[in-house]
Structure formats: C-alpha cells, structure tokens
Design a protein around this motif. Structure first.
Motif, PDB file in Angstrom:
ATOM      1  N   ILE A  74      49.926  47.151  32.036  1.00 43.16           N
ATOM      2  CA  ILE A  74      50.056  45.799  32.967  1.00 43.16           C
ATOM      3  C   ILE A  74      49.184  45.604  34.086  1.00 43.16           C
ATOM      4  N   ASP A  75      47.884  44.713  34.000  1.00 45.04           N
ATOM      5  CA  ASP A  75      47.325  44.651  34.838  1.00 45.04           C
ATOM      6  C   ASP A  75      47.736  44.205  36.641  1.00 45.04           C
ATOM      7  N   ASP A  76      47.111  43.661  37.492  1.00 43.24           N
ATOM      8  CA  ASP A  76      46.609  43.847  38.852  1.00 43.24           C
ATOM      9  C   ASP A  76      47.698  41.793  38.619  1.00 43.24           C
ATOM     10  N   ALA A  77      47.238  41.598  37.507  1.00 40.44           N
ATOM     11  CA  ALA A  77      47.865  40.438  37.312  1.00 40.44           C
ATOM     12  C   ALA A  77      49.266  39.865  36.907  1.00 40.44           C
ATOM     13  N   GLY A  78      49.500  41.150  36.077  1.00 38.92           N
ATOM     14  CA  GLY A  78      50.785  41.301  35.493  1.00 38.92           C
ATOM     15  C   GLY A  78      50.671  40.567  33.961  1.00 38.92           C
ATOM     16  N   TYR A  79      49.408  41.087  33.106  1.00 38.31           N
ATOM     17  CA  TYR A  79      48.974  41.154  31.697  1.00 38.31           C
ATOM     18  C   TYR A  79      49.218  42.066  31.151  1.00 38.31           C
ATOM     19  N   GLU A  80      49.641  42.807  29.702  1.00 38.42           N
ATOM     20  CA  GLU A  80      49.307  43.326  28.693  1.00 38.42           C
ATOM     21  C   GLU A  80      47.609  43.283  27.774  1.00 38.42           C
ATOM     22  N   ARG A  81      47.543  43.866  28.520  1.00 39.06           N
ATOM     23  CA  ARG A  81      45.808  43.853  27.402  1.00 39.06           C
ATOM     24  C   ARG A  81      45.567  44.258  27.062  1.00 39.06           C
ATOM     25  N   SER A  82      46.323  44.963  26.709  1.00 45.73           N
ATOM     26  CA  SER A  82      46.087  46.009  25.334  1.00 45.73           C
ATOM     27  C   SER A  82      46.975  45.458  24.085  1.00 45.73           C
ATOM     28  N   GLY A  83      45.886  45.453  22.918  1.00 49.30           N
ATOM     29  CA  GLY A  83      46.051  45.065  21.870  1.00 49.30           C
ATOM     30  C   GLY A  83      44.749  45.825  20.597  1.00 49.30           C
ATOM     31  N   ASN A  84      45.287  44.938  19.462  1.00 52.10           N
ATOM     32  CA  ASN A  84      44.655  45.491  18.438  1.00 52.10           C
ATOM     33  C   ASN A  84      43.445  44.616  18.537  1.00 52.10           C
ATOM     34  N   LEU A  85      42.729  45.422  16.843  1.00 52.10           N
ATOM     35  CA  LEU A  85      41.188  45.075  16.752  1.00 52.10           C
ATOM     36  C   LEU A  85      41.476  45.324  15.393  1.00 52.10           C
ATOM     37  N   GLU A 138      35.857  46.814  52.603  1.00 57.29           N
ATOM     38  CA  GLU A 138      36.826  46.949  52.336  1.00 57.29           C
ATOM     39  C   GLU A 138      36.590  47.963  50.547  1.00 57.29           C
ATOM     40  N   VAL A 139      37.262  47.972  49.826  1.00 57.91           N
ATOM     41  CA  VAL A 139      37.242  48.360  48.733  1.00 57.91           C
ATOM     42  C   VAL A 139      37.712  48.141  48.017  1.00 57.91           C
ATOM     43  N   LEU A 140      37.443  47.793  46.735  1.00 63.93           N
ATOM     44  CA  LEU A 140      38.103  46.688  45.457  1.00 63.93           C
ATOM     45  C   LEU A 140      38.732  47.812  44.304  1.00 63.93           C
ATOM     46  N   SER A 141      39.966  48.250  44.065  1.00 63.35           N
ATOM     47  CA  SER A 141      39.993  49.015  42.973  1.00 63.35           C
ATOM     48  C   SER A 141      40.115  48.315  41.588  1.00 63.35           C
ATOM     49  N   GLN A 142      39.292  48.951  40.500  1.00 62.48           N
ATOM     50  CA  GLN A 142      39.020  48.389  39.440  1.00 62.48           C
ATOM     51  C   GLN A 142      39.347  49.210  37.957  1.00 62.48           C
ATOM     52  N   GLN A 143      40.783  49.662  38.573  1.00 64.26           N
ATOM     53  CA  GLN A 143      41.260  50.951  37.624  1.00 64.26           C
ATOM     54  C   GLN A 143      42.371  49.637  36.216  1.00 64.26           C
ATOM     55  N   ASP A 144      42.749  48.658  36.313  1.00 68.81           N
ATOM     56  CA  ASP A 144      43.179  47.744  35.873  1.00 68.81           C
ATOM     57  C   ASP A 144      41.561  47.534  34.756  1.00 68.81           C
ATOM     58  N   ARG A 145      41.138  47.725  34.668  1.00 71.05           N
ATOM     59  CA  ARG A 145      39.854  47.463  33.722  1.00 71.05           C
ATOM     60  C   ARG A 145      39.310  48.939  32.847  1.00 71.05           C
ATOM     61  N   ASN A 146      39.501  50.029  33.186  1.00 71.76           N
ATOM     62  CA  ASN A 146      39.361  50.957  32.411  1.00 71.76           C
ATOM     63  C   ASN A 146      40.356  51.301  30.855  1.00 71.76           C
TER      64      ASN A 146
END
Length: 579
Positions: free
Chosen positions: A407-418, A364-372
């Motif tokens: 929103i990633d596959d787990a339902g979290y908004e991971r964008s943020g400020n540094l 199988e193929v697992l997409s990692q688009q939510d990490r981009n």
C-alpha cells in the motif's frame, strides 16, 4: 729329296737369324760401355723414347702366351666370367704385328703360333657357338651363291658379330638417378613474406579488438567537451559547459556453434562552468544463445542500468535539486522448438526497478520506496514459416507486477496483473533486412478497485536494414505500461520509437543521423506528452585507433500538463579512441 731341302733351308734360315740377333746384342752392350755419359734425361725424351717406337695399344699383353724359348711356359689365363679377355680372333692382328721379319703364312705347319692357335679349342660355350657359326657360314654362302645369277654375285665382306655382353664390372649409377627430380612446372618460386600481395581491407579503420580467451573484446573511449543550453532539462533552462567521458566495452564470442555477447558502458559527466551537474550513468548487458540439439534453442539475456531518472518521466517531483537515481535489472530465459515449419517458443522474463530518494532544494529527502516494483511475465509464441524469409506468429503474454510497498503512501494497492495479445511477422533476408514487427492489445488491472485498468493498443518493432553497402538503418519501437504515484491516477502508456541511420561516407569518415519520437497517454486524467529528439554526428578517423568526433543534438517535450515542457540543445566535440 724335295721334302728334305725345304727343311734344310728353314734350319739354315733360323741359324742366320740367331747369329744376327747375337751380334746385335753384343754391339749394343759395347756401345753402352764405350759411349760417353749423355747427361740428364728429360721427361720429354722418355715419352718420345717410349711412345715413339710403338703405340701402347700395339704392345704385347702380359696375358699373351710366351714362346717356348722364353723358359718355363706360363699357363694361359682362363677368366671365370666369359668375355673378360678378347677373343682369339680379335687378338690375332696384335700378334701378327709382333713379328718384324717374317711373313704370316697360315699354311705353314712349322709356325709354332699358328700351330698352337689351330690346335687350341674354344674354351667357352659362347666361343664354341661362334666357331660353329663361322664354320657353317662358308657352306651357306656357297649355296646362296649357286642360286643367285652370275651378274648378281658380288664379293661381300663378312660382318663380324658384335658381342655386347658386359665383360667386366658395370658402373652403378647414383641413387638419385632413379628419382624424378624434375621441378613441377606448376610450382612457382615463393616470394618473401613482405612482398606478398595482401588483400584490401574492407574497413581499414575498423577496430581490431583484443582476444581474451574465446572472446574478441573491443574497448572504446570517448572524451570531450559538451555545451548544453539546459543542463537539468527544466522548464527554465540553465546552460552549462560539461566535461564528458564515456567508456564502452563490447565482447563477442568466437565459438563454432553457440553465441555470446557482452556490452558495458559508463559515462562521467560533470560541470566545468554554468549550472551544477554531476552524473555517472552506467550499464551492462549480455546475451547467450545455445543450440541444444534436436531442433531446440535457448536464449538468455541479462542487463543492469543505473542512471538518473529520465526528464520525461511521468512522475514529477516539484522542488528537487537533481533528478533521483533509477536502477533497473532485467533478465529473460526462452526456449524455442522447430517442428517442421511450425515454430514454438516459451519465454519467461523479470524486471526489477528501484528508485532512489529525491533530494529537495530545501535540503530534505523524499523517499520513493513506494515506486519500487517487480514485473514478471510469461510469453507463449507460435508461428508458421510460409517462406524462409517470412514467419507469421501470434503471442500471448501474462504477468504480474508486484510493488515492494503493498500500500503506497497515498493508501492505494498498486500491484496488479498484466495481459497481452499480439500478432506479427518475423522477417529474415540475411544481412539486408532482419527483424520483426507486431501489433496487439495490452491491459493491466490493479488490486485496488479505485484505480481504473490501463488498456491500450500495443505496437512493437525491431529491424536492421542495409539498403546500400556501408549504410545501416535501425528501427526500434515498443509499448510500455508506466506506473504512477499521484492519488487516483493509474498510470500511463508510452509509445516510443527511434530511427537511426549510419553511413560510411569515406573509409575514414562516418556520419549518423537519428530521430526519436514518443507519445504518452495518461489513464484516469486528460493529458498527454509528445517527446521529440534529433541528432546528427560525424567521426573522422586519423588512423585505426583514434579519430575526431562531434555531435549536435536537439530534444524537446510538449505536454498538456503544466510545468512539463522543456527544450535542450547541445554540442559535443571530442576524441574517440578504440582498439
């Protein structure tokens, strides 16, 4: 009667001379007619006949006046240039030698030659002046003699003045007589090109490079065999023999003021035996430094890397057949301004990460688009030069990380400020030591309040040190904020550093030694990783273009989390070629 008798004697004497001359002429003619032929006349006889009787210098000159008995008198030659012919007094001895029978008597008034010479006045101003000096000389001599005592009076011979005035054509010298053709004593004879003494090359085995336009390009090829104890960096090691080839290209501009560099590499690694492995990492980067004038400088960088994700990545995907591909594109643009001893800089940077799909062992193929994601930062730096070697500074950094999938596959908004703040010092000691070191604090907050902020101290360093000739020490250290995909986890902070030592032991033998150390601290969970690496290598150059190289490398990771430990030993032997 006494006056008539001498005259009669002279007439009689002349008559006798005339008769004797006539008799001699008749006798010579009769001798020629009656004597037999004498045969061929040789050149020696002619020379003896002509030169034996009289010297050439004593023969009469055709310019001399002829006696009246010779016929119509010839006018005396008067030259245009004074002194072209000898003076009368100089010609007097020659004229006296022409007379064979008579005695010279200057008081004889019947001497025709004497009469003519006494009656002929000087013809040039110089001759008249000379005659006046001669007439005045006896009077001066008589007066001087009368004043001198009798015992001091001695007969002296009057010295005739010498006239040095040119009497004819003066020989003209050559044109190059006026030139100074003497050789410079400091000039040396130039030797042949092949015999010139050449300076010793500091590094006779360094690459020469190729000139492409205004760039010096140095290509390098390294190809050989690698044995590894753990081909896939897994907790259960599998050894393999790999064929490994690496191409590198380095280019440096040859400009007068600005600077540009360009680097590229590509590695082809494939299994020959053992565990299956097929990797093709590659990368390219470049920098451009411009002098804008008025104390402004600009620095631009751009780089791209494509390679399998590191085995020490904080994201672990179970059941993968091979590590997924990661691509990174990073660039920056900065401007610096000097105002007296103050240094100000403003730099904008951007970094984009792509993660390829993971191939699972099940097919199988697992997409990692939510990490981009894309990270953009803006840094403002201010410093003060306390000396040419040290410039302390402070820097503030702000930025934002934006994920491609909000929103990633787990339902979290991971964008943020540094947000970051650090202080350090720049060191510039020329080729001996240069670089900078800083320490501060960094924090990243997320749009999803369920994720805890990542906040940790930060360190950064970059140094190049040359303690001895032929020895180079490099140090790189940085702090990186890493994301995560596990539900409820914010990410981690990685502190990584590498120390590299390179030593030229001989002109054709170079050795290197490197150590790497990393520490990862996870946020939101109790876990950490310790990464250690060590490497040593030698390169022996046969000539400037080819050499034998070998490396021995050890890597290991120890983690408090399960199934993350690994250990790898590898040996590489190959041939390196450069231009």
């Amino acid at each position: 009667m006494s006056g008539v008798r001498p005259a009669a004697n002279r007439v009689l004497l002349h008559a006798l001379f005339l008769a004797a001359g006539t008799a001699a002429s008749i006798g010579a003619a009769w001798a020629q007619e009656t004597s037999p032929l004498r045969g061929a006349v040789t050149e020696d006889n002619i020379n003896n006949e002509l030169l034996g009787r009289q010297q050439l210098a004593q023969r009469p000159s055709p310019l001399d006046p002829q006696p009246a008995e010779a016929g119509i008198p010839t006018p005396r030659y008067q030259p245009v240039s004074p002194g072209a012919v000898p003076d009368e007094q100089q010609r007097q001895p020659a004229r006296a030698q022409r007379s064979l029978f008579r005695e010279e008597n200057p008081d004889d008034t019947f001497d025709e030659d004497a009469t003519q010479e006494q009656a002929r006045p000087p013809t040039t101003a110089r001759q008249r002046a000379e005659a006046a000096r001669q007439r005045a000389a006896p009077a001066r001599n008589v007066a001087a003699t009368a004043e001198e005592p009798a015992e001091a009076r001695q007969p002296t011979e009057r010295a005739e003045p010498v006239d040095e005035t040119p009497t004819g054509t003066v020989r003209t010298g050559r044109i190059d007589d006026d030139l100074d053709l003497r050789v410079d004593p400091r000039a040396e004879r130039a030797a042949a090109i092949e015999t010139l003494a050449q300076q010793a090359d500091d590094d006779p085995y360094a690459p020469l490079g190729l000139r492409l336009g205004s760039f010096i390009v140095t290509p390098t090829v390294e190809s050989g065999i690698t044995w590894t104890s753990n081909a896939n960096y897994e907790p259960q090691p599998q050894s393999a023999v790999l064929s490994e080839t690496t191409l590198r290209l380095n280019a440096v501009s040859d400009w007068s003021s600005n600077l540009a560099t360009f680097n590229a590499f590509g590695t082809f690694r494939k299994s020959i035996s053992g565990a299956e492995l097929d990797e093709k990492p590659a990368g390219i980067d470049g920098t451009l430094q411009l002098d804008l004038g008025n104390e402004y400088q600009a620095l631009a960088t751009l780089g791209y890397v494509i390679a399998p994700e590191s085995a020490s990545s904080p994201v672990t995907i179970e059941g993968t057949a091979e590590r997924p591909i990661r691509q990174t594109l990073a660039g920056s643009l900065g401007v610096e301004k000097d105002i007296g001893k103050f240094r100000f800089g403003l730099t904008g940077a951007a970094e984009r990460d792509w993660y390829g799909d993971a191939q699972l062992s099940t097919g199988e193929v697992l997409s990692q688009q939510d990490r981009n994601s894309t990270l953009g930062t803006l840094a403002l730096r201010g410093g003060y030069e306390i000396s040419p070697a040290a410039t302390p500074f402070v820097e503030a950094q702000v930025g934002r990380r934006i994920y491609e999938q909000r929103i990633d596959d787990a339902g979290y908004e991971r964008s943020g400020n540094l947000l970051g703040l650090r202080a350090g010092v720049e060191i510039d000691l020329g080729e001996k030591l240069s670089g900078e070191v800083s320490a501060g604090w960094i924090e990243e907050t997320f749009d999803d309040p369920r994720l805890a902020p990542i906040s940790a101290p930060s360190v950064s360093a970059e140094f190049a040190w040359s303690p001895l000739r032929g020895t180079t020490v490099g140090l790189i250290a940085e702090t990186t904020v890493e994301g995560a995909t596990t539900p409820g986890e914010s990410g981690s902070v990685l502190y990584a550093g590498r120390l590299n030592l390179e030593r030229q032991m001989r002109s054709n033998l170079t050795g290197n030694l490197a150590f790497g150390l990393g520490y990862r601290d996870y946020t939101g969970i109790d876990g950490d990783d310790v990464i250690f690496s060590a490497e040593t290598g030698l390169t022996y150059w046969f000539n400037r273009y080819a050499g034998l190289t070998g490396r021995l490398r050890h890597e290991q990771q120890t983690s408090s989390l399960p199934d993350r430990d690994y250990q790898v030993n590898s040996v590489f032997v190959g041939l390196r070629m450069q231009r």
